[in-house]
Design an enzyme around this catalytic site. Structure first.
Site, PDB file in Angstrom:
ATOM      1  N   ILE A   6       0.741  -1.303  -0.116  1.00 49.98           N
ATOM      2  CA  ILE A   6       0.026   0.272   0.003  1.00 49.98           C
ATOM      3  C   ILE A   6       0.854   1.141  -0.035  1.00 49.98           C
ATOM      4  CG2 ILE A   6      -1.772   1.285   1.190  1.00 49.98           C
ATOM      5  CD1 ILE A   6      -2.705  -1.381   2.136  1.00 49.98           C
ATOM      6  N   ARG A  54      -2.908   1.759  10.818  1.00 51.73           N
ATOM      7  CA  ARG A  54      -3.725   1.386  12.080  1.00 51.73           C
ATOM      8  C   ARG A  54      -3.765   2.736  13.155  1.00 51.73           C
ATOM      9  NH1 ARG A  54      -6.304  -1.726   9.767  1.00 51.73           N
ATOM     10  NH2 ARG A  54      -6.320  -4.039   9.786  1.00 51.73           N
ATOM     11  N   GLU A  99     -11.459   1.489  17.625  1.00 49.67           N
ATOM     12  CA  GLU A  99     -12.704   1.600  16.888  1.00 49.67           C
ATOM     13  C   GLU A  99     -14.012   0.984  17.249  1.00 49.67           C
ATOM     14  OE1 GLU A  99     -11.598   0.516  12.851  1.00 49.67           O
ATOM     15  OE2 GLU A  99      -9.923   2.001  12.895  1.00 49.67           O
ATOM     16  N   HIS A 120     -12.893   4.281   8.729  1.00 51.22           N
ATOM     17  CA  HIS A 120     -12.041   3.015   8.098  1.00 51.22           C
ATOM     18  C   HIS A 120     -12.593   2.439   6.728  1.00 51.22           C
ATOM     19  CE1 HIS A 120      -9.735  -0.644   9.893  1.00 51.22           C
ATOM     20  NE2 HIS A 120      -9.500  -0.474   8.464  1.00 51.22           N
ATOM     21  N   GLY A 155     -10.950   2.175   4.079  1.00 48.14           N
ATOM     22  CA  GLY A 155      -9.793   2.020   3.055  1.00 48.14           C
ATOM     23  C   GLY A 155     -10.148   1.065   2.215  1.00 48.14           C
TER      24      GLY A 155
HETATM   25  P1  NAP Z   1       2.719  -4.807   3.622  1.00 46.93           P
HETATM   26  O1  NAP Z   1       2.941  -5.085   2.086  1.00 46.93           O
HETATM   27  O2  NAP Z   1       3.175  -6.035   4.421  1.00 46.93           O
HETATM   28  O3  NAP Z   1       3.572  -3.694   3.984  1.00 46.93           O
HETATM   29  C1  NAP Z   1       4.006  -3.248   5.296  1.00 46.93           C
HETATM   30  C2  NAP Z   1       5.494  -2.583   5.080  1.00 46.93           C
HETATM   31  O4  NAP Z   1       5.813  -2.247   6.430  1.00 46.93           O
HETATM   32  C3  NAP Z   1       6.220  -3.551   4.722  1.00 46.93           C
HETATM   33  O5  NAP Z   1       7.375  -2.787   3.812  1.00 46.93           O
HETATM   34  C4  NAP Z   1       7.039  -3.828   6.043  1.00 46.93           C
HETATM   35  O6  NAP Z   1       8.688  -4.302   5.575  1.00 46.93           O
HETATM   36  C5  NAP Z   1       7.098  -2.417   6.732  1.00 46.93           C
HETATM   37  N1  NAP Z   1       7.095  -2.707   8.047  1.00 46.93           N
HETATM   38  C6  NAP Z   1       6.810  -3.678   8.910  1.00 46.93           C
HETATM   39  N2  NAP Z   1       7.083  -3.370  10.144  1.00 46.93           N
HETATM   40  C7  NAP Z   1       7.838  -2.465  10.179  1.00 46.93           C
HETATM   41  C8  NAP Z   1       8.512  -1.461  11.139  1.00 46.93           C
HETATM   42  N3  NAP Z   1       8.490  -2.024  12.532  1.00 46.93           N
HETATM   43  N4  NAP Z   1       9.261  -0.630  11.134  1.00 46.93           N
HETATM   44  C9  NAP Z   1       9.376   0.008   9.600  1.00 46.93           C
HETATM   45  N5  NAP Z   1       8.455  -0.712   8.530  1.00 46.93           N
HETATM   46  C10 NAP Z   1       7.901  -1.932   8.888  1.00 46.93           C
HETATM   47  O7  NAP Z   1       1.269  -4.646   3.993  1.00 46.93           O
HETATM   48  P2  NAP Z   1      -0.082  -3.818   3.155  1.00 46.93           P
HETATM   49  O8  NAP Z   1      -0.832  -4.647   2.302  1.00 46.93           O
HETATM   50  O9  NAP Z   1       0.913  -2.568   2.438  1.00 46.93           O
HETATM   51  O10 NAP Z   1      -0.868  -3.221   4.252  1.00 46.93           O
HETATM   52  C11 NAP Z   1      -0.142  -2.466   5.287  1.00 46.93           C
HETATM   53  C12 NAP Z   1      -1.282  -2.128   6.554  1.00 46.93           C
HETATM   54  O11 NAP Z   1      -2.198  -1.303   5.772  1.00 46.93           O
HETATM   55  C13 NAP Z   1      -1.963  -3.418   6.871  1.00 46.93           C
HETATM   56  O12 NAP Z   1      -1.178  -4.124   7.772  1.00 46.93           O
HETATM   57  C14 NAP Z   1      -3.072  -2.901   7.668  1.00 46.93           C
HETATM   58  O13 NAP Z   1      -3.030  -2.738   8.882  1.00 46.93           O
HETATM   59  C15 NAP Z   1      -3.397  -1.519   7.043  1.00 46.93           C
HETATM   60  N6  NAP Z   1      -4.544  -1.447   5.963  1.00 46.93           N
HETATM   61  C16 NAP Z   1      -5.412  -0.713   6.282  1.00 46.93           C
HETATM   62  C17 NAP Z   1      -6.679  -0.643   5.528  1.00 46.93           C
HETATM   63  C18 NAP Z   1      -7.687   0.373   5.726  1.00 46.93           C
HETATM   64  O14 NAP Z   1      -8.801   0.169   5.546  1.00 46.93           O
HETATM   65  N7  NAP Z   1      -7.515   1.626   6.186  1.00 46.93           N
HETATM   66  C19 NAP Z   1      -6.987  -1.563   4.415  1.00 46.93           C
HETATM   67  C20 NAP Z   1      -5.725  -2.234   4.061  1.00 46.93           C
HETATM   68  C21 NAP Z   1      -4.530  -2.404   4.937  1.00 46.93           C
HETATM   69  P3  NAP Z   1       9.528  -5.367   6.041  1.00 46.93           P
HETATM   70  O15 NAP Z   1       9.995  -5.902   4.998  1.00 46.93           O
HETATM   71  O16 NAP Z   1      10.413  -4.672   6.744  1.00 46.93           O
HETATM   72  O17 NAP Z   1       8.241  -6.326   6.863  1.00 46.93           O
END
Ligand code: NAP
Length: 322
Positions: free
Chosen positions: A158, A241, A270, A288, A290
């Site tokens: 994302i 989050r 929430e 929420h 997204g």
């Molecule tokens: P993703 O592809 O796993 O991306 C998460 C990124 O965060 C990865 O690059 C990860 O890198 C990095 N990360 C993890 N822990 C970290 C830390 N401690 N410090 C710095 N970077 C860190 O996940 P995504 O699909 O993009 O989704 C991300 C988040 O968006 C979800 O987990 C969810 O909580 C949220 N979300 C919200 C909605 C909404 O409705 N608002 C919808 C979908 C998702 P590494 O390679 O180091 O692990």
């Protein structure tokens, strides 16, 4: 394929519920009322598969409440509401729905960036209240996006999709903070600058957009010190989050004018919204949203279904997180 007993905790799109009901012995939640912790714990003893969402807290007490569930097939990519260690300890597999909601969530991040930068919420509230006195050169002046730095905290699916929209669509420069640099092709495409230190990103970003998973290391990552470190007049956007941000510090920074604005889609408890934010004009508050478009919600359901079907066949789970 085994005809498993499956509990779906909230209403899902009708197409997906129908597919689940064809293949499994499914209990649907026709009233869409959230289940209590006690009801979820009881379900762990009655079903083979639990299909929860972000609105269900699947903590150790729930997981240890019953001994029948073998798969938790979450409807959503984030899984910080599920105690993975407790699930693992009981040999319960956990899956999520990655990828299918990336574009929708990046669209909402851009919605928040634009609404905050162009003061769209403030303008709409003013107009609906009958307080708009007409066009004038100094009315509700916001910020341009072109040439401004978007700082992504977390640069996975994302984060990158948000950066693509901001860079190619709006001419923004991209910087990102993460635990490691992302792949070269993305760096080249977006001319993205890697900041291995969060403070370096906060020093240069005009818009800070959060894209890390919730829980664990990211709890309160954007605390009072991080907010103080953000550039005066910058913006904070959160589609990740709620627990990633200190909302008291955010409210204070919005009130003092240190931050020009913020855009939030997610909150720590929430559906409660931190009360301090509700009276502040320069924050956009979405409920929420997204992943909330029809195509995405169906795709999320079909992805969860694919995991349940694989489990029923005894095959590898496509989206296993524990
Ligand atoms: P993703 O592809 O796993 O991306 C998460 C990124 O965060 C990865 O690059 C990860 O890198 C990095 N990360 C993890 N822990 C970290 C830390 N401690 N410090 C710095 N970077 C860190 O996940 P995504 O699909 O993009 O989704 C991300 C988040 O968006 C979800 O987990 C969810 O909580 C949220 N979300 C919200 C909605 C909404 O409705 N608002 C919808 C979908 C998702 P590494 O390679 O180091 O692990």
């Amino acid at each position: 394929m085994q005809r498993l007993k499956v509990l779906v905790t909230r209403r899902w799109p009708a197409e997906v519920e129908a597919r689940l009901a064809d293949a499994f012995d499914v209990t649907l939640n026709e009233t869409d009322t959230p289940l209590t912790g006690a009801e979820l714990a009881a379900a762990m003893g009655e079903y083979d598969v639990l299909c929860p969402t972000v609105s269900d807290r699947i903590d150790a007490a729930v997981i240890n409440g019953g001994g029948r569930v073998r798969l938790i097939a979450n409807y959503g990519v984030g899984f910080d509401h599920i105690d993975l260690a407790a699930a693992k300890a009981r040999g319960i597999a956990v899956t999520n729905t990655p990828g299918v909601l990336t574009d929708a969530t990046a669209d909402i991040a851009l919605t928040l960036i634009l609404m905050a930068a162009r003061r769209a919420g403030e303008g709409e509230r003013e107009l609906r209240a009958g307080k708009w006195s007409g066009w004038r050169p100094t009315h509700l002046i916001g910020s341009a996006l072109k040439g401004k730095v978007l700082g992504c905290v977390g640069f996975g699916r994302i984060g990158i999709a948000t950066a693509r929209r901001a860079h190619h669509g709006f001419g923004m420069k991209i910087a990102y903070y993460g635990r490691r640099p992302c792949e070269d092709a993305v760096v080249q495409e977006l001319q993205a600058e890697f900041c291995p230190d969060l403070n370096d990103l906060l020093d240069k970003a005009d818009f800070v957009s959060l894209h890390v998973p919730g829980g664990g290391e990211t709890a309160n990552l954007i605390d009072a010190a991080a907010i103080a470190r953000m550039k005066p007049g910058s913006y904070l956007i959160n589609t990740a989050r709620g627990g990633v941000v200190d909302h008291d510090a955010l409210a204070a920074a919005l009130k003092s004018g240190h931050l020009a604005g913020a855009g939030l889609d997610v909150y720590p408890a929430e559906p409660a919204v931190p009360p301090a934010l509700l009276g502040i004009e320069n924050v956009v508050l979405l409920p929420h949203l997204g992943s909330a478009n029809a195509e995405t919600r169906i795709a999320m359901g079909m992805c969860a279904l694919a995991n349940v079907e694989a489990f029923a066949r005894g095959a590898d789970l496509p989206n296993r997180v524990a």
